[in-house]
Design a protein around this motif. Structure first.
Motif, PDB file in Angstrom:
ATOM      1  N   ALA B  18     100.078  31.593  15.491  1.00 12.65           N
ATOM      2  CA  ALA B  18      99.113  31.906  14.428  1.00 12.65           C
ATOM      3  C   ALA B  18      98.425  33.252  14.621  1.00 12.65           C
ATOM      4  CB  ALA B  18      98.070  30.800  14.350  1.00 12.65           C
ATOM      5  N   VAL B  19      98.660  33.895  15.763  1.00 15.51           N
ATOM      6  CA  VAL B  19      97.982  35.164  16.051  1.00 15.51           C
ATOM      7  C   VAL B  19      98.628  36.299  15.255  1.00 15.51           C
ATOM      8  CG1 VAL B  19      97.686  36.903  17.860  1.00 15.51           C
ATOM      9  CG2 VAL B  19      97.203  34.517  18.357  1.00 15.51           C
ATOM     10  N   LYS B  20      97.799  37.179  14.711  1.00 14.33           N
ATOM     11  CA  LYS B  20      98.328  38.377  14.039  1.00 14.33           C
ATOM     12  C   LYS B  20      98.660  39.401  15.122  1.00 14.33           C
ATOM     13  CE  LYS B  20      97.057  39.089   9.283  1.00 14.33           C
ATOM     14  NZ  LYS B  20      97.236  37.728   8.837  1.00 14.33           N
ATOM     15  N   VAL B  21      99.933  39.620  15.326  1.00 15.08           N
ATOM     16  CA  VAL B  21     100.356  40.495  16.409  1.00 15.08           C
ATOM     17  C   VAL B  21     100.054  41.957  16.071  1.00 15.08           C
ATOM     18  CG1 VAL B  21     102.357  41.260  17.725  1.00 15.08           C
ATOM     19  CG2 VAL B  21     102.191  38.891  17.023  1.00 15.08           C
ATOM     20  N   GLU B 229     104.862  48.942  13.750  1.00  9.18           N
ATOM     21  CA  GLU B 229     104.576  47.923  12.739  1.00  9.18           C
ATOM     22  C   GLU B 229     105.469  48.173  11.531  1.00  9.18           C
ATOM     23  OE1 GLU B 229     100.562  47.383  11.596  1.00  9.18           O
ATOM     24  OE2 GLU B 229      99.849  47.203  13.648  1.00  9.18           O
ATOM     25  N   PRO B 230     105.801  47.126  10.793  1.00  4.66           N
ATOM     26  CA  PRO B 230     106.584  47.360   9.581  1.00  4.66           C
ATOM     27  C   PRO B 230     105.748  48.115   8.559  1.00  4.66           C
ATOM     28  CG  PRO B 230     105.888  45.074   9.700  1.00  4.66           C
ATOM     29  CD  PRO B 230     105.486  45.704  10.993  1.00  4.66           C
ATOM     30  N   ALA B 231     106.423  48.754   7.590  1.00  2.85           N
ATOM     31  CA  ALA B 231     105.709  49.538   6.577  1.00  2.85           C
ATOM     32  C   ALA B 231     104.740  48.641   5.828  1.00  2.85           C
ATOM     33  CB  ALA B 231     106.705  50.155   5.609  1.00  2.85           C
ATOM     34  N   LYS B 232     103.580  49.177   5.558  1.00  2.00           N
ATOM     35  CA  LYS B 232     102.582  48.360   4.878  1.00  2.00           C
ATOM     36  C   LYS B 232     102.986  48.124   3.440  1.00  2.00           C
ATOM     37  CE  LYS B 232      98.480  49.018   7.576  1.00  2.00           C
ATOM     38  NZ  LYS B 232      99.230  48.412   8.649  1.00  2.00           N
ATOM     39  N   ARG B 233     102.779  46.920   3.015  1.00  2.00           N
ATOM     40  CA  ARG B 233     103.104  46.584   1.642  1.00  2.00           C
ATOM     41  C   ARG B 233     101.963  47.059   0.765  1.00  2.00           C
ATOM     42  NH1 ARG B 233     101.787  42.544  -1.307  1.00  2.00           N
ATOM     43  NH2 ARG B 233     102.945  42.223  -3.205  1.00  2.00           N
TER      44      ARG B 233
END
Lengths: 85, 582
Positions: B18-21, B229-233
């Motif tokens: 559940a942690v936001k990595v 991090e992946p590209a921000k939506r």
């Protein structure tokens, strides 16, 4: 108030504290105050039958929390690991 | 169930699901100072082992974990869920501990007779690295059968029957013990490790050892170079009214049509005059639907600053036109437009000072029953070579040269067995001519001797367009119905330099930007028109308002980044701003 049920009540409280750590709305600000309030409401119970009923209710809450945690985990993982178009 | 069965369940301590990595500032790893717990798939593995034990008391469940000291908390959870004992292989830094090393440790530990396992049950993958390798590698090292992604397990004596979740559905396999199982999400619902059980687990045996005790080298074989991090939506926005929507599309999305023009006839070719002066002239041709033999040539002036930026100046009727190109070099001091048609002809017009097209010369290049499909001037870079190359529907190529006041066919030869859709000069070495055809081949020719230099089969469908870069000497771009754009170094045609896949439709025309060396315009038929940055291979702008196949597109030479594109069946030309914010 010393009765053979006292240790059971304390155990129930400890179990709920343990479960509350994972509570999504937060332990410190949400779960703990409500847990304390719920126990404080029943602190003047003297009749054994009433206390046993309250303990059963506590067990029920424990089961509800465990089920909620399980469903939350399952649903998150299912979403993450399935290619739902 | 006579013999006692020993089941090993390897478990891993991972960042809680559940942690936001978050990525660490150095971008080398994630932030690991957060809540950890047992890998959820490993919980399912422990649960399965414990359920088997509840059915048959002779089964022993051993939890084993490789990691830092904190892994003992995870082992305690396993014991609380019902494992009999635990083994901890202590490692100093588990962030570099990889599946192969873990598999080797597991094999080494269970190699001795006293530790011998009958069954390994592992989670199918860890939610931190998602490797899904440990179970498979372990089975390989042990040379045991593996039944992975199990959603149902049945054990009868020494026979294992496992239902696996695979892409196509479910598969049931059978294996004999000893074996390796990896668990999938739907195998069971793991019990919660309650506080009383956690307390009881403290009494269960836990053994500690190190990789050195087992004689295993756990150094990583794979180095993580970067973590990002992946590209921000980007979120969508709500608008209040239709006017607001149009305003936002015009000013922010930038690819709304500025002006459009419906000619009533199928349109497939549009070309801006490259000879820059104050007026932006645009030639545009259409075909009469009923008889593909007739067409119209329009001349417009273009002024994007004006709301009615497209002003029709002139219309010329004639045979149906397949392609046209302005000469970049003045021909005898004139601005000349070359037009090829469906009856084998080349018509040259010149743009007078009054802003009108006047017929200059005509050349009957091939028989009237053979269509001219494309033309290219050799003078884009080499201003002295006024030759024109033309490709034909019968696969032939022609070279037309000016001779006194006439234009004559100097050479004509058979180049392809199917329609030669396109021909293009190498602008930097105009001796070389390229051609592309419906058979998917494109060829290079010595235009003076008509000898082939190479044949390239890279495209899988008809080659429809190609253009030599006017900026980079050895760059050629080719496009095809197969939706791929290939960039070539003309000195080495074995393999393309790069490939850009367009979002579908098939490519009809590619045009290099007049001044930017790395921008390419693609008329992509059903998919619309695109602007591609050739350095990053990205599509930096798209125009999708055409409701029919986009065949023609060209850049303005006067108004930077403006594009005119035309579509066939709705016979509409749109003028739009292709400038990119990037």
């Amino acid at each position: 108030m010393s009765s053979p049920l006292r240790p059971k009540v304390i155990d129930l409280y400890k179990q709920l504290v343990y479960l509350g750590r994972e509570y999504p709305a937060g332990y410190e600000d949400f779960f703990r105050p409500r847990l304390k309030a719920a126990f404080m409401k029943k602190k003047d119970l003297r009749d054994e039958e009433d206390i046993k009923k309250a303990l059963l209710h506590g067990d029920y809450i424990i089961k509800e929390l465990e089920a909620m945690y399980y469903l939350r985990k399952y649903r998150t993982l299912r979403k993450r690991y399935t290619n739902e178009a | 169930m006579s013999n006692p069965l020993r089941i090993y369940v390897p478990v891993k301590r991972v960042i809680d699901y559940a942690v936001k990595v978050r990525v660490n500032p150095a971008k080398t790893d994630v932030d690991r100072s957060v809540k950890h717990s047992m890998n959820p798939f490993d919980e399912i593995a422990i649960e399965e082992a414990v359920r088997m034990k509840e059915k048959d008391k002779k089964i022993e469940v051993v939890a084993i974990s490789c990691g830092t000291t904190k892994s003992q908390e995870t082992l305690r959870t396993a014991l609380a869920m019902g494992a009999d004992r635990a083994v901890h292989v202590e490692v100093k830094d588990d962030s570099t501990l990889q599946p192969l090393a873990v598999a080797k440790l597991l094999q080494a530990y269970t190699a001795t007779q006293e530790n011998k396992p009958d069954l390994f049950i592992l989670g199918k993958q860890a939610i931190d690295d998602d490797a899904s390798q440990t179970g498979q590698m372990l089975a390989g090292l042990l040379n045991w059968p593996q039944t992975t992604f199990a959603s149902k397990v049945e054990l009868e004596g020494q026979t294992l029957k496992v239902t696996r979740e695979i892409d196509g559905g479910l598969e049931t396999v059978q294996a004999k013990l000893p074996a390796v199982i990896t668990t999938d999400l739907r195998l069971n619902e793991p019990r919660y490790a309650s506080l009383p059980n956690i307390m009881k687990a403290k009494k269960k045996p836990l053994v500690k050892l190190t990789p050195e005790d087992l004689g295993i080298d756990i150094s990583p074989r794979i180095l993580t170079l970067k973590v990002e991090e992946p590209a921000k939506r980007v979120g969508g926005r709500k608008v209040d009214s239709v006017d607001d929507l149009i305003d936002k599309l015009k000013n922010e999305a930038k690819t709304l049509s500025h002006t459009s023009f419906d000619t009533g006839y199928s349109a497939d070719c549009t070309e801006f005059c490259p000879l820059v002066d104050s007026t932006d002239y645009l030639a545009y041709e259409t075909k009469n639907d009923a008889q593909v033999r007739k067409g119209k040539l329009y001349l417009f002036t273009v002024d994007p600053k004006n709301k009615n930026g497209l002003q029709q100046q002139q219309v010329i009727e004639g045979p149906a036109i397949l392609d046209m190109k302005w000469s970049h070099a003045l021909v005898e001091n004139r601005k000349v437009l070359g037009v090829v048609d469906s009856i084998g002809g080349l018509q040259l017009h010149h743009l007078t000072d009054a802003g009108e097209l006047e017929s200059l010369a005509h050349c009957q290049v091939s028989e009237p029953d053979v269509l001219c499909l494309s033309l290219d001037w050799a003078s884009r870079v080499n201003k002295d070579d006024h030759r024109i190359a033309i490709s034909h529907s019968n696969g032939e190529l022609s070279i037309v040269v000016p001779s006194e006041s006439e234009w004559k066919v100097a050479d004509q030869w058979h180049a392809h067995d199917l329609e030669a859709w396109i021909t293009a000069f190498n602008y930097w070495d105009t001796r070389t001519l390229y051609s592309g055809a419906d058979d998917g081949l494109f060829k290079g020719w010595d235009s003076r001797s008509q000898t082939p230099q190479f044949t390239n089969k890279r495209h899988s469908m008809g080659v429809t367009t190609m253009q030599s870069s006017p900026f980079q000497e050895h760059t050629l771009v080719t496009g095809s119905y197969d939706e791929n754009i290939y960039f070539w170094d003309t000195r080495s045609m074995r393999m393309p330099l790069k490939t850009v896949q367009t979002p579908g439709g098939g490519i009809w025309r590619l045009k290099w930007h007049p001044t930017e060396a790395n921008l390419l315009l693609s008329a992509s038929m059903h998919a619309g028109a695109f602007v591609i940055n050739t350095n990053t291979h990205e599509i930096v702008n798209s125009f999708l308002d055409h409701t029919s196949m986009v065949y023609g597109a060209d850049w303005s030479y006067v108004h930077k980044d403006w594009v005119a594109s035309c579509s066939f069946y709705d016979h509409t030309m749109h003028l739009w701003d292709a400038s990119t914010t990037a």
